[in-house]
Design a protein around this motif. Structure first.
Motif, PDB file in Angstrom:
ATOM      1  N   HIS A 101       0.872  -1.185   0.000  1.00  0.00           N
ATOM      2  CA  HIS A 101       0.000   0.000   0.000  1.00  0.00           C
ATOM      3  C   HIS A 101       0.899   1.222   0.000  1.00  0.00           C
ATOM      4  CE1 HIS A 101      -3.500   2.502   0.613  1.00  0.00           C
ATOM      5  NE2 HIS A 101      -2.843   3.140   1.566  1.00  0.00           N
ATOM      6  N   GLU A 102       0.710   2.074  -1.007  1.00  0.00           N
ATOM      7  CA  GLU A 102       1.546   3.257  -1.169  1.00  0.00           C
ATOM      8  C   GLU A 102       0.713   4.532  -1.113  1.00  0.00           C
ATOM      9  OE1 GLU A 102       3.739   3.181  -4.749  1.00  0.00           O
ATOM     10  OE2 GLU A 102       4.824   1.331  -4.286  1.00  0.00           O
ATOM     11  N   ASN A 125      -2.923   0.360  -4.234  1.00  0.00           N
ATOM     12  CA  ASN A 125      -2.802  -1.016  -3.774  1.00  0.00           C
ATOM     13  C   ASN A 125      -2.132  -1.795  -4.898  1.00  0.00           C
ATOM     14  OD1 ASN A 125      -3.963  -0.694  -1.247  1.00  0.00           O
ATOM     15  ND2 ASN A 125      -6.029  -1.043  -2.019  1.00  0.00           N
ATOM     16  N   VAL A 126      -0.957  -2.336  -4.610  1.00  0.00           N
ATOM     17  CA  VAL A 126      -0.112  -2.888  -5.664  1.00  0.00           C
ATOM     18  C   VAL A 126       0.224  -4.353  -5.366  1.00  0.00           C
ATOM     19  CG1 VAL A 126       1.982  -2.541  -7.011  1.00  0.00           C
ATOM     20  CG2 VAL A 126       0.895  -0.589  -5.889  1.00  0.00           C
ATOM     21  N   PHE A 127       0.052  -5.198  -6.363  1.00  0.00           N
ATOM     22  CA  PHE A 127       0.475  -6.598  -6.273  1.00  0.00           C
ATOM     23  C   PHE A 127       1.728  -6.778  -7.115  1.00  0.00           C
ATOM     24  CE2 PHE A 127       0.588 -10.832  -8.225  1.00  0.00           C
ATOM     25  CZ  PHE A 127       0.709 -11.607  -7.079  1.00  0.00           C
ATOM     26  N   ASP A 128       2.744  -7.449  -6.534  1.00  0.00           N
ATOM     27  CA  ASP A 128       3.977  -7.662  -7.288  1.00  0.00           C
ATOM     28  C   ASP A 128       4.414  -9.109  -7.181  1.00  0.00           C
ATOM     29  OD1 ASP A 128       6.627  -7.888  -5.353  1.00  0.00           O
ATOM     30  OD2 ASP A 128       4.961  -6.833  -4.403  1.00  0.00           O
ATOM     31  N   VAL A 129       5.095  -9.568  -8.187  1.00  0.00           N
ATOM     32  CA  VAL A 129       5.698 -10.895  -8.187  1.00  0.00           C
ATOM     33  C   VAL A 129       7.056 -10.794  -8.881  1.00  0.00           C
ATOM     34  CG1 VAL A 129       4.545 -11.547 -10.338  1.00  0.00           C
ATOM     35  CG2 VAL A 129       5.402 -13.326  -8.806  1.00  0.00           C
ATOM     36  N   LYS A 478       6.701  10.920  -6.133  1.00  0.00           N
ATOM     37  CA  LYS A 478       7.272  10.303  -4.939  1.00  0.00           C
ATOM     38  C   LYS A 478       6.231   9.421  -4.281  1.00  0.00           C
ATOM     39  CE  LYS A 478       6.342  14.412  -2.072  1.00  0.00           C
ATOM     40  NZ  LYS A 478       6.949  15.418  -1.167  1.00  0.00           N
ATOM     41  N   ALA A 479       6.702   8.325  -3.666  1.00  0.00           N
ATOM     42  CA  ALA A 479       5.787   7.355  -3.071  1.00  0.00           C
ATOM     43  C   ALA A 479       6.454   6.679  -1.877  1.00  0.00           C
ATOM     44  CB  ALA A 479       5.371   6.299  -4.095  1.00  0.00           C
ATOM     45  N   LEU A 480       5.670   6.484  -0.819  1.00  0.00           N
ATOM     46  CA  LEU A 480       6.096   5.770   0.372  1.00  0.00           C
ATOM     47  C   LEU A 480       5.159   4.593   0.566  1.00  0.00           C
ATOM     48  CD1 LEU A 480       7.912   5.669   2.941  1.00  0.00           C
ATOM     49  CD2 LEU A 480       6.150   7.048   4.081  1.00  0.00           C
ATOM     50  N   GLY A 481       5.726   3.382   0.729  1.00  0.00           N
ATOM     51  CA  GLY A 481       4.883   2.197   0.789  1.00  0.00           C
ATOM     52  C   GLY A 481       5.210   1.274   1.953  1.00  0.00           C
ATOM     53  N   ILE A 482       4.212   0.482   2.345  1.00  0.00           N
ATOM     54  CA  ILE A 482       4.355  -0.598   3.328  1.00  0.00           C
ATOM     55  C   ILE A 482       4.022  -1.898   2.612  1.00  0.00           C
ATOM     56  CG2 ILE A 482       3.543  -1.571   5.502  1.00  0.00           C
ATOM     57  CD1 ILE A 482       2.788   1.227   6.377  1.00  0.00           C
TER      58      ILE A 482
END
Length: 490
Positions: A101-102, A125-129, A478-482
């Motif tokens: 989540h960014e 909301n980002v999904f990555d693989v 710019k982006a900050l994510g968990i």
């Protein structure tokens, strides 16, 4: 006018290769170097005290060849495995998937036009693989990795289209018809606020690194190079704004406040136009006796319920990176990444309510590869779930910036040509011969039509309906994510 997180992808290779985070058959324990006759004897005694019921974990029996055997066997096995460890610290495949989540901001500022476009507090909301493979080449371990991510905008955020903060933009310069002296400038200002939602993001990266090429204390370092691509699309709906054209400006007595009069244009009986403004703050605006009508130019309130702004922005190019791994114990580790990229920048925008602009491409801003900068940071904590699967939790930060990108505006020349021809038809009534020369003020004693003259100048400045401006755009993202992810090694 221009992230699962990028850094989440950056962290994947680190997390996957962190030896000691969880156990596999290839695990190379630092305890190996301490195996000796005495150590082996202690291990044997330990098992004996428990009436030989002690059973070593599967990884230990594989790695140490059952230390319950005699000391000579243990020492010989250790020496052989130590030689193997020097050239094969991390090998094999890994796979990593996670959700991030960014919170992000994208802003674009135009130098000459004085406009600022900003999308604030954008949630993703980002999904990555990602996947990778580490392999040994002589005494050096290398790795290749690749990742893919897709993001959807979360909730609503606010967009500002600000043509006020930098002083506004030049509409036209008024000239005295007799003396041809400049009277003053008509300046446009506008501010609108809209709602952004429904955006999307796509990114991928590929990289090549030298795994654990050097070590400082208990921290191992993996340098790498690669290519990263990020594209996101943001739109604005329900846009509300105010527009005002101004002329003369005055300082309010006894303060630093500046006030500007709205532009009032008067149509005169001879077909010419005149703009009215005061000479001082206490003066008045007098309408000429031969005025037939007046208008206030671009001074109005507006609302745009549909899509008012749509921008698709891309940052893509090479990078260099440094990954760091620190093993806390056999189940936990931390890692980090620093990345410096040199991408190109491209942003294509459409503003459907601008009838004077072309569609679906209204504006386009570009800077070539190495024309922009990307700075990325990441930190990750990882803990083992099973022998081959680990849970990771981390933070990511990305900052993209470009300065001096070139800008293009695509005009709707059908609109301008129709307007020009309409004015030309009106002038044919009084000037049936050489109508266009009269309308453009090329005949001595005739002022001409200011709008038609401006359209003709616009055609000359923007060949083919494309207005170009070099070095016009300053932009950043710019982006900050968990991030929470699952990592598996094979």
């Amino acid at each position: 006018m221009k992230k699962v997180s990028l850094l989440a992808l950056m962290l994947a290779p680190i997390a996957a290769n962190a030896a000691g985070t969880y156990y596999t058959g290839a695990y190379q324990s630092p305890q190996t170097s301490y195996a000796s006759q005495t150590y082996a004897g202690r291990q044997t005694g330990y098992a004996n005290r428990y009436n030989n019921t002690y059973s070593a974990p599967s990884y230990a029996s594989t790695r140490y060849n059952s230390y319950g055997n005699n000391a000579v066997t243990a020492r010989n096995t250790t020496n052989a495995q130590s030689q193997q460890s020097a050239s094969n610290k991390k090998t094999g495949f890994w796979l990593d998937a996670g959700i991030t989540h960014e919170m992000a901001q994208w802003q674009m500022e135009m130098n000459q036009s004085g406009s600022i476009l900003s999308y604030d507090n954008v949630g993703w909301n980002v999904f990555d693989v990602s996947a990778g493979y580490a392999f040994s080449a002589g005494n050096t371990t290398m790795q290749i990795d690749a990742g893919l991510k897709y993001g959807m905008q979360w909730g609503e955020s606010t967009m500002y289209d600000d043509d006020i903060s930098n002083g506004g933009f030049l509409v036209t310069t008024w000239v005295d018809a007799v003396t041809e002296d400049e009277i003053g400038d008509q300046i446009g200002h506008a501010m609108s606020i809209g709602t952004s939602q429904g955006g999307n993001m796509l990114g991928f990266n590929v990289g090549f690194g030298l795994t654990d090429i050097f070590k400082i204390g208990n921290v191992t370092f993996t340098p790498s190079v690669g290519y990263r691509y990020l594209k996101y699309k943001l739109e604005t709906e329900n846009n509300y704004g105010l527009s005002v054209d101004t002329t003369a400006c005055f300082r309010v007595d006894g303060s630093d406040e500046i006030q500007c009069d709205p532009a009032i244009v008067v149509n005169l009986g001879d077909g010419s136009q005149q703009i009215i403004w005061r000479d001082d703050i206490n003066g008045s605006m007098d309408v000429p006796d031969n005025a037939t009508s007046i208008n206030t130019g671009s001074t109005y309130y507006y609302q745009q319920p549909g899509v008012s702004h749509s921008y698709e922005t891309t940052w893509s190019g090479p990078y260099i990176a440094l990954d760091m791994d620190y093993i806390i114990n056999q189940n936990n580790s931390v890692n980090g990444r620093i990345e410096l990229g040199f991408p190109g920048y491209s942003s294509v925008g459409d503003q459907p309510y601008r009838f004077d602009w072309a569609h679906p491409k209204s504006v386009e801003d570009e800077a070539g590869m190495f024309g922009a900068i990307h700075f990325g940071l990441g930190a990750n904590w990882q803990t083992a779930i099973t022998d081959s699967v680990a849970l990771s939790v981390g933070l990511t930060y990305d900052y993209y910036s470009v300065s001096g990108a070139d800008a293009k505006t695509y005009l709707n020349m059908t609109y301008y040509n129709d307007w020009y021809n309409m004015i030309l038809d009106a002038w044919k009534t009084d000037y049936p011969d050489n109508t266009e020369d009269y309308m453009l003020g090329k005949i001595e004693g005739v002022t001409g039509d200011a709008t038609a003259i401006n359209i003709k100048n616009l055609e000359a400045q923007c060949p083919g309906g494309v207005c170009s401006s070099d070095g016009e755009i300053e932009s950043f993202y710019k982006a900050l994510g968990i991030r929470v992810g699952i990592n598996a090694k094979f």
